[in-house]
Design an enzyme around this catalytic site. Sequence first.
Site, short mmCIF file in Angstrom:
data_model
loop_
_atom_site.label_atom_id
_atom_site.label_comp_id
_atom_site.label_asym_id
_atom_site.label_seq_id
_atom_site.Cartn_x
_atom_site.Cartn_y
_atom_site.Cartn_z
N HIS A 1 -6.76 7.76 3.01
CA HIS A 1 -5.44 7.14 3.05
C HIS A 1 -5.10 6.49 4.39
O HIS A 1 -4.38 5.49 4.42
CB HIS A 1 -4.37 8.18 2.72
CG HIS A 1 -3.11 7.60 2.18
ND1 HIS A 1 -2.93 7.32 0.83
CD2 HIS A 1 -1.95 7.23 2.78
CE1 HIS A 1 -1.73 6.81 0.64
NE2 HIS A 1 -1.11 6.74 1.80
N VAL B 1 0.84 -1.19 0.00
CA VAL B 1 0.00 0.00 0.00
C VAL B 1 0.87 1.24 0.00
O VAL B 1 2.04 1.22 0.38
CB VAL B 1 -0.96 0.02 1.22
CG1 VAL B 1 -1.75 -1.27 1.29
CG2 VAL B 1 -0.20 0.22 2.53
N SER B 2 0.31 2.36 -0.47
CA SER B 2 0.94 3.67 -0.43
C SER B 2 2.29 3.65 -1.15
O SER B 2 2.38 3.22 -2.29
CB SER B 2 1.05 4.14 1.02
OG SER B 2 1.38 5.51 1.10
N ASN B 3 3.37 4.06 -0.48
CA ASN B 3 4.68 4.00 -1.13
C ASN B 3 5.06 2.58 -1.52
O ASN B 3 5.71 2.34 -2.54
CB ASN B 3 5.76 4.58 -0.21
CG ASN B 3 5.80 6.09 -0.25
OD1 ASN B 3 5.11 6.73 -1.03
ND2 ASN B 3 6.62 6.68 0.61
#
Length: 713
Positions: free
Chosen positions: A622, A298-300
């Site tokens: 997020h 997830v995310s980065n």
Amino acid sequence: MNRTVTALAAAATLACGVAHAAPPNQRPPVLRGPIAETAYDGVTDDLLTGGLGKTGLLGAAPAFVDPLHPTPAELRRNAIHTNYRALVDYTVAGGFTVFYGPNIDVNGNDTLGEGKVAGREYLVWADDGSGAQNVTLMVQVPDSFSPDAACIVTATSSGSRGIYGAVGSAGDWGLKHGCAVAYADKGSGNGLHDLMTNAVTARDGTLGDATTLGIESQFTAAVSDADRAAFNAATPNRVAYKHAHSQQNPEKDWGRNTLDAVRFAFYVLNERYGPLDGQGVRRATLNTKNTLVIASSVSNGGGAALAAAEQDTEGLIDGVAVTEPNAQPRHTKKLTIRQGTTTIPTIGRPLTDYFTFANVYQPCALLSSQAGLSLHVAFWPPAYTASAENRCAALAAKGLVSGATVAEQADDALARMLAYGWQPDSNFLQQSHFRFATNAIAVTYTNTHGRFSVLDNLCGFSMANTDASGNVIAQVPAAQAGIFSTGNGVPPTTGVNLVYNDSVGGAKLDFLATSPSTGTADFALDGALCQRSLTTGRDAVTGAKLSGDMKAKSDRVRAGIGEVQLTGHLHGKPTLIVAGRSDALVPINHASRAYFAKNQAGGSGSDKAGNTRYIEVTNAQHFDTFIALGLFLGYDTRFIPLHVYFNRAMDAMWAHLTSGAPLPPSQVVRTVPRGGVTGAAPPLTAANVPPIQATPAPGDLITFSDSTLSIPD
């Protein structure tokens, strides 16, 4: 790839003795130093929960026996506690232990008790031999792993987190499915260097002297003793952080790091399960033909998975499933994103571009009546509101917003953010995101992209502990001793905050800093404008092209940004991208939507045929963990946990790769907020989180045609 068929074929091959024709198992050359191997029994300690089980994860982190000298085992346990909870809503009402969690099995049922997972954990450095990179790689192999049904799941860390940063997301899913999990901290992990004491963190989280540890530290700033002494005399009690100050621009290598983790996993698995031939040589019988590999996180970490898929020239990766990825596509000017009948005016900007934009306007925009305050006074004291009002006035004085009153100026600032790509769905999040993310990310990424040293104090910012008045103080020994467990790699974390050195009257916590150009406490506007100028190559106020030293610095930042942008070419690999429509941190118009559009427009022939799908989830943002925190007001009543859809995307990819089930079409999933009273929203139910549809309603389909991505309202 049908894993069942290939596994049977591999088993037949082994039975026939052809395994001896397999190549020798060769250690990947990127690995440096010995591999640390630890077995966990699944009772006293384990791979997934650090021995805590679901009950321990529901509670507070255990105390260290000696707070000043925690053991590696204690640091690991608490790092797992922190990182598991950091990516999910960890309350029962929010879905933890009901829809997801260690106790929930692969079918979504509560059958796994405490959810502890027995197995082995392997750790090693990936490095060029200098110790300057020191990317931590880790492979967890559950005892349930079967070489006859081999699978690997990548779990590259989100954010700037350490090696356990994805244990609660991709790690949880992979271990339960009997897969080896390949982790990487991306060279941006939670590495601290206390410049006053020369203390650094080792890979196991313990503190040591930088000189003594040498190349075995997670991170040591590249400064001489003389320069460090001079820096300490001028700016005492500062620290360097790896992501910001490694001078490596590590993001350019996140895809490679993820692929290295997969290679490490294959090596580990073949060392453990590969047969010995007659000469005593271990043979590599597990390979890309008989082992299913899903790139995920997830995310980065999600962005790293996409980068890995783009860079995969060996066929290591079979499929990709990610949520809220930091995906930065290059060359999006010919693309259009339309939601309903509205064309989004600004799309596909790099992360540092939109973060430095937000760092200028968000502190004013958060006062807009369209936004609303979402933080308890403990996180947002009256002085911060005064600084936000001062920011609005200062922007107006510089001609950067219009309006005669704070209310008008705030509305204009928010309108500028919406015009720059943020969704109206994220208006409510502007205050909490500025308080806990925006300024620190702007500082971190301008530093890392330009490969600046901690000695540079870029745009006047440094990192240090501060007191209640915002003054710099020495590191707190007990907090520093446990920072491997509690830190997230960027301020604010475990007492480390951003400091604006150029504040009138002396260095000050950035939230209490006074800009020289305005003479008011305005969240260090001068520093934010400096960062914006370095990112765009133009003066943030006048629009004039930069010159001299500022231009030289800007050239470095802009070059670094160019190194991390992605192509959108996934080589036909089946891919599921999931994002929350309300994401204010990594806005979908710049990341997930823009990357998907780029993929559809300019990928390989098989990309154009639709192997990539995009799922957009309403009422999702997020930070699932913010839903759980009572001091974040209104999150629980407004937002559902996106993590539910991470697991569903992984399930869909697994079914596609193992049994040929079709991937779901690109679509909007319309969730239902829990509602109720803030801090006491009713429990999450299945009605709040409807499934990803195999056959979505026509009004929910996401389509791409003639360079235009069309998203239903």
